[in-house]
Every structure is written in C-alpha cells, then in structure tokens.
Design a protein around this motif. Structure first.
Motif, PDB file in Angstrom:
ATOM      1  N   GLY A   1      -5.692  -8.246 -13.279  1.00 14.81           N
ATOM      2  CA  GLY A   1      -5.512  -9.644 -13.663  1.00 14.81           C
ATOM      3  C   GLY A   1      -6.770 -10.456 -13.428  1.00 14.81           C
ATOM      4  N   ASP A   2      -6.914 -11.562 -14.158  1.00 16.29           N
ATOM      5  CA  ASP A   2      -8.075 -12.429 -13.973  1.00 16.29           C
ATOM      6  C   ASP A   2      -7.667 -13.709 -13.246  1.00 16.29           C
ATOM      7  OD1 ASP A   2      -6.578 -13.593 -15.949  1.00 16.29           O
ATOM      8  OD2 ASP A   2      -8.242 -13.883 -17.364  1.00 16.29           O
ATOM      9  N   TRP A   3      -6.733 -13.575 -12.324  1.00 14.74           N
ATOM     10  CA  TRP A   3      -6.210 -14.722 -11.602  1.00 14.74           C
ATOM     11  C   TRP A   3      -7.247 -15.269 -10.623  1.00 14.74           C
ATOM     12  CZ3 TRP A   3      -0.414 -13.391 -10.208  1.00 14.74           C
ATOM     13  CH2 TRP A   3       0.279 -13.124 -11.395  1.00 14.74           C
TER      14      TRP A   3
ATOM     15  N   GLU B   1       0.831  -1.197   0.000  1.00 15.98           N
ATOM     16  CA  GLU B   1       0.000   0.000   0.000  1.00 15.98           C
ATOM     17  C   GLU B   1       0.872   1.256   0.000  1.00 15.98           C
ATOM     18  OE1 GLU B   1      -2.785   1.814   3.312  1.00 15.98           O
ATOM     19  OE2 GLU B   1      -3.903   0.386   2.077  1.00 15.98           O
ATOM     20  N   THR B   2       1.997   1.172   0.702  1.00 14.55           N
ATOM     21  CA  THR B   2       2.869   2.338   0.822  1.00 14.55           C
ATOM     22  C   THR B   2       3.900   2.407  -0.296  1.00 14.55           C
ATOM     23  OG1 THR B   2       4.422   1.121   2.231  1.00 14.55           O
ATOM     24  CG2 THR B   2       2.625   2.283   3.332  1.00 14.55           C
TER      25      THR B   2
ATOM     26  N   MET C   1      -4.321  -9.433  -4.948  1.00 14.33           N
ATOM     27  CA  MET C   1      -3.686  -8.196  -5.422  1.00 14.33           C
ATOM     28  C   MET C   1      -3.706  -8.112  -6.943  1.00 14.33           C
ATOM     29  SD  MET C   1      -0.457  -7.500  -2.849  1.00 14.33           S
ATOM     30  CE  MET C   1       0.188  -9.176  -2.817  1.00 14.33           C
ATOM     31  N   ALA C   2      -3.480  -9.264  -7.589  1.00 17.53           N
ATOM     32  CA  ALA C   2      -3.490  -9.275  -9.050  1.00 17.53           C
ATOM     33  C   ALA C   2      -4.880  -8.949  -9.592  1.00 17.53           C
ATOM     34  CB  ALA C   2      -3.029 -10.639  -9.557  1.00 17.53           C
TER      35      ALA C   2
ATOM     36  N   GLY D   1      -3.839  -2.499  -6.855  1.00 19.14           N
ATOM     37  CA  GLY D   1      -4.730  -1.675  -7.654  1.00 19.14           C
ATOM     38  C   GLY D   1      -4.029  -0.823  -8.689  1.00 19.14           C
ATOM     39  N   ASP D   2      -2.700  -0.790  -8.673  1.00 18.17           N
ATOM     40  CA  ASP D   2      -1.933  -0.006  -9.645  1.00 18.17           C
ATOM     41  C   ASP D   2      -1.693  -0.877 -10.878  1.00 18.17           C
ATOM     42  OD1 ASP D   2      -0.057   1.383 -11.155  1.00 18.17           O
ATOM     43  OD2 ASP D   2       1.074   2.094  -9.419  1.00 18.17           O
ATOM     44  N   GLY D   3      -2.599  -0.754 -11.842  1.00 22.76           N
ATOM     45  CA  GLY D   3      -2.527  -1.602 -13.025  1.00 22.76           C
ATOM     46  C   GLY D   3      -1.236  -1.462 -13.796  1.00 22.76           C
ATOM     47  N   LYS D   4      -0.707  -0.250 -13.867  1.00 16.73           N
ATOM     48  CA  LYS D   4       0.530  -0.014 -14.618  1.00 16.73           C
ATOM     49  C   LYS D   4       1.702  -0.730 -13.958  1.00 16.73           C
ATOM     50  CE  LYS D   4       3.508   3.670 -16.400  1.00 16.73           C
ATOM     51  NZ  LYS D   4       3.712   5.162 -16.465  1.00 16.73           N
TER      52      LYS D   4
END
Length: 251
Positions: A223-225, A159-160, A217-218, A169-172
C-alpha cells in the motif's frame, strides 16, 4: 409453492399458533461456543482463558456476568467484538459466555431468562463504549513510529498469523484490506473487527500511534498509505469513520 405457504400460515393462525413458532429454536450456549468461541477458548495457541479452566476463569467470574458479557461483546484485551462473529445477537453471545462460565464453576444463567440481567448487560455495554470513547481523546500520542508500535504490539499476531491475522509484508493477504481504504480499515481495526481486538488489545494506545502502525504494515504489504498523524484531513476522515462504525456497532 406460494399457495403451500399460505395454507400453512392460515393453518397456524387457525389453531392459534404464530408463524414464529415454526422457526428453528435458538442455538444453545454449547452450540454457540463451538461456532464462535472454541477457536480461541478451546485447545490452541491463542492466549484466552480456556474452556473448563477454573483458575483462568476465576478472576473473570469475580467481575460478574453483566460486566464480562458486556466487555466481551464490545471487545476487551485480546477479545474481538462479538467473538469475531458480527452477526451474533447480544443474547446469543451472552448464552455462549454463560456456558463457558458454568463450565468453569459459575452459576450464570442464559441472559434472556432474566430481564434484569439483560438490562444490566446493556447498561454495562453502554458504559464500556462511553469509556473507550472518552479514553480515545485523553490518551496522548507518545510519538512512537509505526514500526516501533508494530514491534511492541502488533507483531505478536501479525508476524505469526495467529487467529488469521494478515502477516506484515504479505501482499496477497493485505490486498482486500488495502481496497477498504486507509480511513475505513484504520477505524474498523481501532474499534475491533473480525478477530482483531479493539486497539490491538491495548487501551493505552493513542489513535495516532495505532494509525501509524496500520500504515506501516500497509506500506510493507504494497500500500502507499501515509502517516495519518501528519495529515489533519486524513485523521479527520479516520475519526469520522470511527464515529460511523460506533453507531453501527451500537445497534
């Protein structure tokens, strides 16, 4: 150019000087500390024993040079394998550890100066790997969801963004990790990769719970994990990747 190096090599042989003598001298412990260790063990927010802090290092020094070097090399607590620098040799890593320990009051020497010390470090490394492998089969799945494990363990870094951890949540940031594939990424993170310590720094975490947290997280990052603990074939693939990665790290 080829003739130049040929003449240079022949000149070395004629005077009895091996070509290896022309190589650059190995980096000192101080230089290796700056390259691989200062980001965490220097001034900063990472919870690592700081350089020169006698009180913080006292317990580690008491463990002994072979144990501390081997455990750090494999990865322990919040420490990623090899300090997060995969191309470090054991000898180079050991020089950096010895340099930090000396700054905290120890009399540790560079490992390559003592064959018996280097042998002891390698023996401790083997024992540490075996202990982690055995523990992976004995820690029971407590049934916590991926989200619960994230909140309890992973959030501290993800998170940090500490030590460059990709934020949930940071897709990039997650895009190149998702391309590695679920089995590969889960296995590498389980053993420790880049700045990631083995098992997120928690030896008591089961592989199933860890895998669910990675999938959680993915999923939040594009992601579709799926939850691997309910997919026997996926769990077998993860375990196979762990075995493959263990063999690579043991070289």
């Amino acid at each position: 150019m080829t003739r130049h190096f040929f003449r240079l090599g022949m000149a070395c042989l004629c005077v009895g000087l091996p070509l290896a003598a022309l190589a650059k001298p190995p980096l000192t412990g101080e230089a290796l500390y700056q390259k691989a260790c200062a980001a965490c063990h220097g001034v900063g927010p990472v919870e690592a024993p700081k350089f020169g802090d006698h009180a913080a290092w006292a317990e580690l020094i008491a463990e002994g040079q072979a144990v501390v070097t081997a455990h750090g090399w494999v990865g322990v607590r919040e420490m990623p394998p090899r300090g997060g620098v995969p191309d470090l040799s054991l000898e180079a890593f050991g020089r950096a550890v010895a340099y930090m320990a000396r700054a905290a009051g120890a009399d540790w020497q560079d490992p390559e100066l003592s064959a018996s010390l280097l042998q002891a470090i390698r023996a401790e490394e083997k024992a540490r790997r075996q202990a982690l492998q055995a523990q992976a089969h004995t820690v029971a799945d407590q049934g916590r969801s991926g989200a619960a494990v994230y909140e309890a363990i992973c959030r501290h870094c993800h998170e940090t963004g500490v030590a460059g951890a990709p934020a949930k949540g940071d897709g990039k940031a997650w895009r190149p990790l998702l391309r590695e594939g679920q089995a590969t990424l889960t296995a590498h993170a389980w053993l420790g990769v880049r700045a990631m310590p083995p098992r997120g720094g928690h030896d008591d975490l089961s592989l199933e719970e860890f895998s669910r947290a990675v999938a959680d997280m993915a999923q939040a990052s594009g992601g579709d994990w799926r939850d691997p603990s309910v997919d026997a074939r996926l769990m077998r693939r993860i375990r196979a990747e762990i075995g493959k990665r263990e063999r690579q790290l043991a070289k």
